[in-house]
Structures are given as C-alpha cells and as structure tokens.
Design a protein around this motif. Structure first.
Motif, PDB file in Angstrom:
ATOM      1  N   ASP A  50       5.366  75.657  -4.460  1.00 19.72           N
ATOM      2  CA  ASP A  50       6.320  76.296  -3.554  1.00 19.72           C
ATOM      3  C   ASP A  50       7.076  77.393  -4.304  1.00 19.72           C
ATOM      4  O   ASP A  50       7.930  77.086  -5.133  1.00 19.72           O
ATOM      5  CB  ASP A  50       7.301  75.237  -3.023  1.00 19.72           C
ATOM      6  CG  ASP A  50       7.980  75.667  -1.736  1.00 19.72           C
ATOM      7  OD1 ASP A  50       7.852  76.850  -1.363  1.00 19.72           O
ATOM      8  OD2 ASP A  50       8.645  74.820  -1.113  1.00 19.72           O
ATOM      9  N   SER A  74       8.144  75.182   3.286  1.00 22.64           N
ATOM     10  CA  SER A  74       8.448  74.017   2.437  1.00 22.64           C
ATOM     11  C   SER A  74       8.302  72.718   3.225  1.00 22.64           C
ATOM     12  O   SER A  74       7.851  71.701   2.687  1.00 22.64           O
ATOM     13  CB  SER A  74       9.871  74.111   1.872  1.00 22.64           C
ATOM     14  OG  SER A  74       9.985  75.239   1.031  1.00 22.64           O
ATOM     15  N   GLN A 102      10.036  74.096  -5.059  1.00 25.69           N
ATOM     16  CA  GLN A 102      10.756  75.369  -5.019  1.00 25.69           C
ATOM     17  C   GLN A 102      11.930  75.354  -6.012  1.00 25.69           C
ATOM     18  O   GLN A 102      12.224  76.345  -6.651  1.00 25.69           O
ATOM     19  CB  GLN A 102      11.270  75.607  -3.584  1.00 25.69           C
ATOM     20  CG  GLN A 102      11.773  77.008  -3.344  1.00 25.69           C
ATOM     21  CD  GLN A 102      11.890  77.347  -1.850  1.00 25.69           C
ATOM     22  OE1 GLN A 102      11.811  76.480  -0.985  1.00 25.69           O
ATOM     23  NE2 GLN A 102      12.072  78.616  -1.566  1.00 25.69           N
TER      24      GLN A 102
END
Ligand SMILES: Nc1ncnc2c1ncn2[C@@H]1O[C@H](COP(=O)(O)OP(=O)(O)OP(=O)(O)O)[C@@H](O)[C@H]1O
Ligand SMILES: [Mg+2]
Length: 228
Positions: A173, A44, A89
C-alpha cells in the motif's frame, strides 16, 4: 490465485451505500498489479479485504482456493500469516525493535514461512539480514531502533518483513510514497526481483501513475466498480 465475486463491503451496517462494490476480479499467479484510484476510493479497504483483515459484507473472496469469508477469524489469521506479506501504508513496524527483529517478526506466526526462510538461510536472522541487504538497507542500520531510520529506510524494512518466508501474495500500500523518483524506480525493481524470485503475486497501490508501465496490469478502482 485471487478471485472476487460480487463483493460488497460496508464499514457499518447502517451505511447507505457500500464503500466497495466489485462484481468480479481475477488475478493470476505471478501477476504484478497496479491498483489506482483517488484518495478515499477504497484502495486500502480493498487490500485489507484481500488480506483477510476486513471481511466482505457480501460475496466471496477466494485466495489460493480458500474462501476467506467462510473461514473463522483464527483460521483467517493463520491463512494470512502463512500466505500473505503486507507492506502497510503506515508500515506498522515496531519502533523500538531493530530492522532485523521487525523482519524476523514477519514469519513469527507461521511455521511454514519459517521453514521456507530456513530452507534458504541457516537462521532467521541471516535470512532477514540478506533481505535487508537486497532491499538496500546497509548493515550499519540493521540493529538500530526502527524509529531512528528515515521513512525511506523504514519502507525497505517493511518490504523485507513482507518478503521473509516467500509468501505467495504480496500486498503493498503506497510503499514508495516517501521515495524520490530515482529511489522509487530502484525500490520497485527490487520489489519485482524479490517477487519474481518467489513467483509471488503482487498487488501494489499507488497514486503515482508514472509507475504504471512497470506493471503487468493496471486496475482503476472506480472503473472496476462500474462493471455490471
Ligand atoms: N476504519 C474505518 N472505519 C470507517 N470508515 C473507514 C475506515 N477506514 C476507511 N474508511 C472509509 O472508507 C473509505 C475508503 O478509505 P480507504 O482508506 O480505503 O481509501 P484509499 O483509497 O486507501 O485512500 P488513500 O489514497 O487516501 O489512502 C473512506 O471513505 C474512508 O473514510
Ligand atoms: Mg489508502
């Protein structure tokens, strides 16, 4: 399209060793990259550097011939809005807005992406509707609050927001972490279809190595950093 040279990144100046240390990485236009590495290895963090959200501590990060670490914050923000679609994410959707509103926001800060979206549809809302449909979110869900959607449905909204206005680079992500195996493959196929439609470069992070064969290239973040 993407070129990293001698890039290091430290979260804090006082850190004894950098979180990332990448001698070189080149990603060509239109490539679909699968980036893999254990939890905490810096996936990330690397995506945030590619997106110009974090700035490299040393070295050069060049996208579309722009060296991001040489731009000031405002110019970097504009560059990101114009050229990069990001599926975070944790999605980063606005929970009290609808899927449609969230998708339209994807091009709010970029005149060029708005123009690209409007070259395909009469209004931004129409374009957002089409993208949500293409990603498999049924119309009855387009005007609910995002907070009322399932995680898998929110992932589709996040993807549509990343795709509006055909950015050259898509960064994703763990976008399939909440989907079952069957939905995962169909979601990735939709992602590829969208990416191919606009000839976007795709950098995709996942823990799930079964997805690896679907991609043009596999990059292991640990071995990438062992290159000298
Ligand atoms: N905002 C932050 N401030 C300080 N350190 C951070 C921050 N975000 C991440 N880190 C540290 O950087 C390292 C890499 O984190 P990162 O989130 O990039 O890992 P990851 O590979 O994406 O992991 P995961 O697979 O669990 O998502 C970790 O050691 C983490 O503790
Ligand atoms: Mg991560």
């Amino acid at each position: 399209m993407i070129n990293l040279k001698n890039v290091t990144f430290k979260w804090h100046k006082s850190d004894s060793s950098p979180t990332l240390n990448i001698k070189g990485l080149v990603i060509e236009k239109g490539e679909h990259i699968f980036l893999h590495g254990p939890s905490g290895s810096g996936k990330s963090t690397l995506l945030a550097i590619l997106a110009g959200i974090n700035t490299a501590t040393s070295g050069d990060v060049t996208l579309l011939n722009q060296t991001l670490n040489k731009l000031n914050n405002t110019k970097r923000d504009i560059f990101r809005a114009d050229h990069i679609g990001i599926i975070f994410q944790n999605f980063n959707l606005l929970p009290y807005l609808s899927p449609l509103e969230n998708v339209v926001l994807g091009c709010q800060f970029s005149k060029s992406r708005q123009q690209k979206a409007l070259s395909q549809s009469a209004t931004l809302n129409t374009e957002a509707t089409q993208l949500l449909n293409a990603l498999g979110l049924t119309e009855q869900n387009h005007n609910k609050n995002v907070a009322e959607l399932s995680i898998g449905q929110q992932q589709r909204v996040a993807a549509a927001r990343a795709f509006i206005g055909n950015p050259e680079i898509i960064i994703a992500d763990e976008p399939t972490s909440a989907l079952d195996t069957q939905n995962r493959e169909s979601f990735i196929n939709l992602l590829f279809k969208q990416a191919n439609n606009s000839n976007s470069t795709l950098v995709f992070v996942s823990h799930d190595e079964t997805l690896k064969p679907l991609f043009d290239r596999f990059i292991d973040l640990i071995s990438l950093q062992e290159q000298v």
